[in-house]
Motif scaffolding. Structure first.
Motif, short mmCIF file in Angstrom:
data_model
loop_
_atom_site.label_atom_id
_atom_site.label_comp_id
_atom_site.label_asym_id
_atom_site.label_seq_id
_atom_site.Cartn_x
_atom_site.Cartn_y
_atom_site.Cartn_z
N LEU A 22 13.30 -61.31 10.51
CA LEU A 22 14.16 -60.49 10.16
C LEU A 22 15.25 -60.42 11.74
CD1 LEU A 22 11.92 -57.46 9.35
CD2 LEU A 22 13.45 -58.64 7.81
N ARG A 23 14.77 -60.82 12.86
CA ARG A 23 15.59 -60.94 14.10
C ARG A 23 16.61 -62.10 13.64
NH1 ARG A 23 11.00 -59.47 17.05
NH2 ARG A 23 10.29 -61.83 17.08
N LYS A 24 16.28 -63.05 13.16
CA LYS A 24 17.01 -64.32 12.80
C LYS A 24 18.13 -63.95 11.82
CE LYS A 24 17.09 -69.16 11.60
NZ LYS A 24 16.39 -70.40 11.26
N LEU A 28 19.68 -61.22 15.99
CA LEU A 28 19.09 -60.39 17.03
C LEU A 28 18.49 -61.38 18.07
CD1 LEU A 28 17.83 -57.29 15.41
CD2 LEU A 28 19.89 -57.53 16.71
N PRO A 29 18.51 -61.04 19.41
CA PRO A 29 17.79 -61.84 20.37
C PRO A 29 16.38 -61.98 19.97
CG PRO A 29 19.36 -60.19 21.68
CD PRO A 29 19.29 -60.06 20.27
N GLU A 30 15.80 -63.01 20.38
CA GLU A 30 14.35 -63.25 19.80
C GLU A 30 13.15 -62.21 20.61
OE1 GLU A 30 12.76 -67.13 20.68
OE2 GLU A 30 14.49 -68.13 19.44
N ASP A 31 13.72 -61.65 21.67
CA ASP A 31 12.79 -60.68 22.20
C ASP A 31 12.98 -59.24 21.87
OD1 ASP A 31 15.35 -60.41 23.45
OD2 ASP A 31 14.31 -60.31 25.57
N THR A 32 13.84 -59.03 20.91
CA THR A 32 14.24 -57.72 20.28
C THR A 32 13.16 -56.97 19.58
OG1 THR A 32 16.69 -58.06 20.22
CG2 THR A 32 15.95 -56.22 19.02
#
Length: 106
Positions: A22-24, A28-32
């Protein structure tokens, strides 16, 4: 609120396992950190918060079901930051309100 894509996942997939995908998709940044919701009944405006350790089978998700997600915001920390910034500004502004998926859809 925006559409970021679709995917097909095994029913044993946990919601925590969806976070990287979902982040990808949302760039969004990986640490979100994320909060996920399952839209159960759009006409009745009913959504359910998905626990990271729960799997898709638990929520009886089927093809075409919708998962909404948002950045996780620790409101206590954000409000303290907003208060600190307001104290050092030349003007006073009202505290921020953080609209989340649940508030938006209900």
């Amino acid at each position: 609120l925006r559409y970021v894509g679709s995917g097909v996942f095994p029913e044993t997939t946990t919601f925590a396992q969806l976070h990287p995908k979902l982040r990808k998709m949302a760039r969004l940044p990986e640490d979100t950190k994320l909060k996920l919701y399952e839209e159960e009944n759009v006409s009745g405006k009913q959504i359910n918060l998905c626990g990271d350790d729960q799997d898709l089978h638990t929520f009886k998700l089927l093809s075409g079901d919708i998962i909404c997600f948002q950045k996780f915001v620790d409101e206590d920390i954000e409000m303290k930051d907003a208060d600190t910034k307001a104290e050092h500004a030349d003007f006073k502004c009202p505290p921020s309100r953080f609209l989340d998926v649940k508030q938006y859809l209900t």
